[in-house]
Design a protein around this motif. Structure first.
Motif, PDB file in Angstrom:
ATOM      1  N   ARG A   1      16.803 -84.137 -66.437  1.00  0.00           N
ATOM      2  CA  ARG A   1      17.021 -83.452 -67.718  1.00  0.00           C
ATOM      3  C   ARG A   1      17.821 -82.169 -67.524  1.00  0.00           C
ATOM      4  O   ARG A   1      18.741 -81.881 -68.281  1.00  0.00           O
ATOM      5  CB  ARG A   1      15.706 -83.148 -68.422  1.00  0.00           C
ATOM      6  CG  ARG A   1      15.935 -82.229 -69.628  1.00  0.00           C
ATOM      7  CD  ARG A   1      14.917 -82.359 -70.704  1.00  0.00           C
ATOM      8  NE  ARG A   1      13.745 -81.568 -70.437  1.00  0.00           N
ATOM      9  CZ  ARG A   1      12.819 -81.312 -71.360  1.00  0.00           C
ATOM     10  NH1 ARG A   1      12.957 -81.756 -72.591  1.00  0.00           N
ATOM     11  NH2 ARG A   1      11.756 -80.621 -71.060  1.00  0.00           N
TER      12      ARG A   1
ATOM     13  N   GLU B   1      21.355 -81.519 -69.224  1.00  0.00           N
ATOM     14  CA  GLU B   1      21.538 -80.422 -70.187  1.00  0.00           C
ATOM     15  C   GLU B   1      22.667 -79.489 -69.772  1.00  0.00           C
ATOM     16  O   GLU B   1      23.328 -78.895 -70.605  1.00  0.00           O
ATOM     17  CB  GLU B   1      20.233 -79.645 -70.377  1.00  0.00           C
ATOM     18  CG  GLU B   1      19.300 -80.412 -71.305  1.00  0.00           C
ATOM     19  CD  GLU B   1      17.967 -79.718 -71.510  1.00  0.00           C
ATOM     20  OE1 GLU B   1      17.616 -78.844 -70.688  1.00  0.00           O
ATOM     21  OE2 GLU B   1      17.279 -80.076 -72.486  1.00  0.00           O
TER      22      GLU B   1
ATOM     23  N   LYS C   1      15.527 -83.860 -77.933  1.00  0.00           N
ATOM     24  CA  LYS C   1      14.959 -82.520 -77.974  1.00  0.00           C
ATOM     25  C   LYS C   1      13.439 -82.572 -78.060  1.00  0.00           C
ATOM     26  O   LYS C   1      12.879 -83.545 -78.541  1.00  0.00           O
ATOM     27  CB  LYS C   1      15.496 -81.761 -79.198  1.00  0.00           C
ATOM     28  CG  LYS C   1      17.003 -81.770 -79.350  1.00  0.00           C
ATOM     29  CD  LYS C   1      17.647 -80.702 -78.489  1.00  0.00           C
ATOM     30  CE  LYS C   1      19.170 -80.821 -78.481  1.00  0.00           C
ATOM     31  NZ  LYS C   1      19.735 -80.852 -79.824  1.00  0.00           N
TER      32      LYS C   1
ATOM     33  N   ALA D   1      17.966 -86.680 -71.229  1.00  0.00           N
ATOM     34  CA  ALA D   1      17.489 -85.304 -71.439  1.00  0.00           C
ATOM     35  C   ALA D   1      16.172 -85.306 -72.219  1.00  0.00           C
ATOM     36  O   ALA D   1      15.676 -84.260 -72.613  1.00  0.00           O
ATOM     37  CB  ALA D   1      18.555 -84.489 -72.178  1.00  0.00           C
TER      38      ALA D   1
END
Lengths: 285, 285
Positions: free
Chosen positions: A278, A282, B129, B227
């Motif tokens: 991640r 990102e 997210k 992510a």
């Protein structure tokens, strides 16, 4: 104005978008097209992407300052054979092929010492669509174009090709042929193969019914590239075979690592690996 | 108004978005939150997502019409233990877990005959997210929510959960627990594992430099899901281990098939396979 005339061999998404951008920025007086499909070429004229086309390669390339090869890789060798008789001392030859090693090797064999006029290139841009109707003048804006100049190239011809792509809004970097092929195998060719394999795998689950209807946005994002031009991608896989096969094996070992963590119920290990990934992902933004 | 009070356990992307949608549509008078991070819960209050929160599960669940579990799967068992003492005859328990088999098994063990009030659910929506700040009221619009009702469930309680999701704009379908887990392993869990493995693989190519800087849109689309929340996905991989491991093997055999076509220079075979995949992928739109 950069060019009086350019010749686009393969007026599809890539060639058509370059033509549109050069035209929009007034960087070329005449654009001639060459291609397999008369229907596509007629569309290209109707859309104002090219001025004319011909079945006669001589007519297309004659008087051109630059010729761009933007067809699937397997067609490059026969096309270079056809172009060869019309290569005067000034003509710049470039291409948009996704692999460079086999392209350069073929070009050396076919055009001999005119290799000095061949500046290999690869715009890192595209969509899953094909054909001239899919082309648009903004395709290269803020995208990378990689050139892999050869020791024989004249600096001013390399510079012309750079300037052409920059005039379309692209950033140009020069890389070594071998490095290009290795890196693109990782960031582009392998991902396409993985996406093709995923859709192929799920298609085979007939006994479970239509599993696709339970897919969400993530799946659609991930498999969008599996709708890319089949012939173009078949050619890329074979042209970059050496690096791609190594990467498929390397990828499989990373997949096996995750599998092993699942088999051993190692939630902590999985969570750590996913966290690391991640962070990497990102940082790409 | 559907509910007087609901309790959201885990006020992140999923729980927070449900709360926002119910509130926007005036379907719930009071929303109480429960979670590990006081900071996140304070944000949830500041953002108007929940009305209050407490460390005391009794205070959160008491008087609620419905409690939603929207935390990583591994926390479900301890949370159900905490909720159990406060389950009156009217309370509906539901969840948003991405896997259903292990959730149902744990719930049966922990809450006993109150299992009839547990309506398992799974909204097929999300982004990469995490946290309440990532939540938004439109998340479920035009998305699928799968419920896997149990034989013990009262039809009117299943209906309440359906109506709740529909009020957020979702389409609700009911599936069998086992079928849900098999299909989601294919369309969601496997793709996440593949994307994690891809980014992990490319990260390991240090000797080649930063390969990511030569990646284009397709790569970014493909790896966006890498992510996603690491803890949540670690839990999903372990919870759905049985189906996921089968699918990883199945996927590997499809990847091997492509590899074999490359090894044997079978351009025609590759092109045919990619064409078939493209047709499948295009029909998903």
């Amino acid at each position: 104005m950069l060019f009086n005339k350019i010749a686009i061999i393969g007026v599809g998404l890539i060639g058509g978008s370059l033509a549109r951008a050069l035209r929009a920025n007034n960087q070329c007086r005449t654009i001639s097209g060459y291609g397999r499909s008369r229907e596509n070429l007629d569309k290209a004229i109707a859309l104002g992407v090219i001025d004319d086309y011909s079945d006669d390669m001589g007519a297309v390339v004659k008087d051109a300052d630059l010729v761009l090869l933007a067809t699937p890789l397997a067609s490059f060798a026969p096309l270079l054979e056809k172009i060869k008789p019309y290569v005067n001392d000034k003509l710049i030859i470039t291409d948009a092929g996704s692999e460079k090693g086999s392209v350069v090797e073929a070009a050396r064999k076919i055009i001999g010492d005119k290799i000095k006029q061949f500046v290999p290139g690869h715009p890192i841009a595209g969509t899953e669509k094909s054909g001239v109707e899919a082309s648009f003048k903004e395709l290269y804006e803020d995208h990378l174009v990689i050139l892999t100049p050869l020791p024989e190239n004249k600096p001013e011809q390399v510079k012309s090709v750079s300037t052409m792509w920059e005039s379309c809004g692209a950033r140009v970097v020069n890389l070594d042929v071998e490095y290009h092929d290795k890196v693109l195998a990782a960031t582009s060719h392998l991902p396409h193969v993985l996406a093709y394999a995923l859709v192929d795998c799920l298609s085979s689950m007939e006994e479970e019914g239509d599993v696709f209807k339970f897919s969400a946005g993530g799946f659609r994002d991930l498999t969008r590239i599996a709708a890319s031009n089949p012939e173009m991608w078949s050619d890329i896989c074979l042209a970059n075979k050496y690096h791609l096969l190594q990467l498929i094996d390397r990828y499989s070992s990373h997949l096996d690592k995750i599998k092993e963590l699942i088999v051993t119920d190692d939630g902590k290990g999985l969570s750590q690996l996913f966290s690391k990934v991640r962070n990497t992902r990102e940082n790409l933004k």
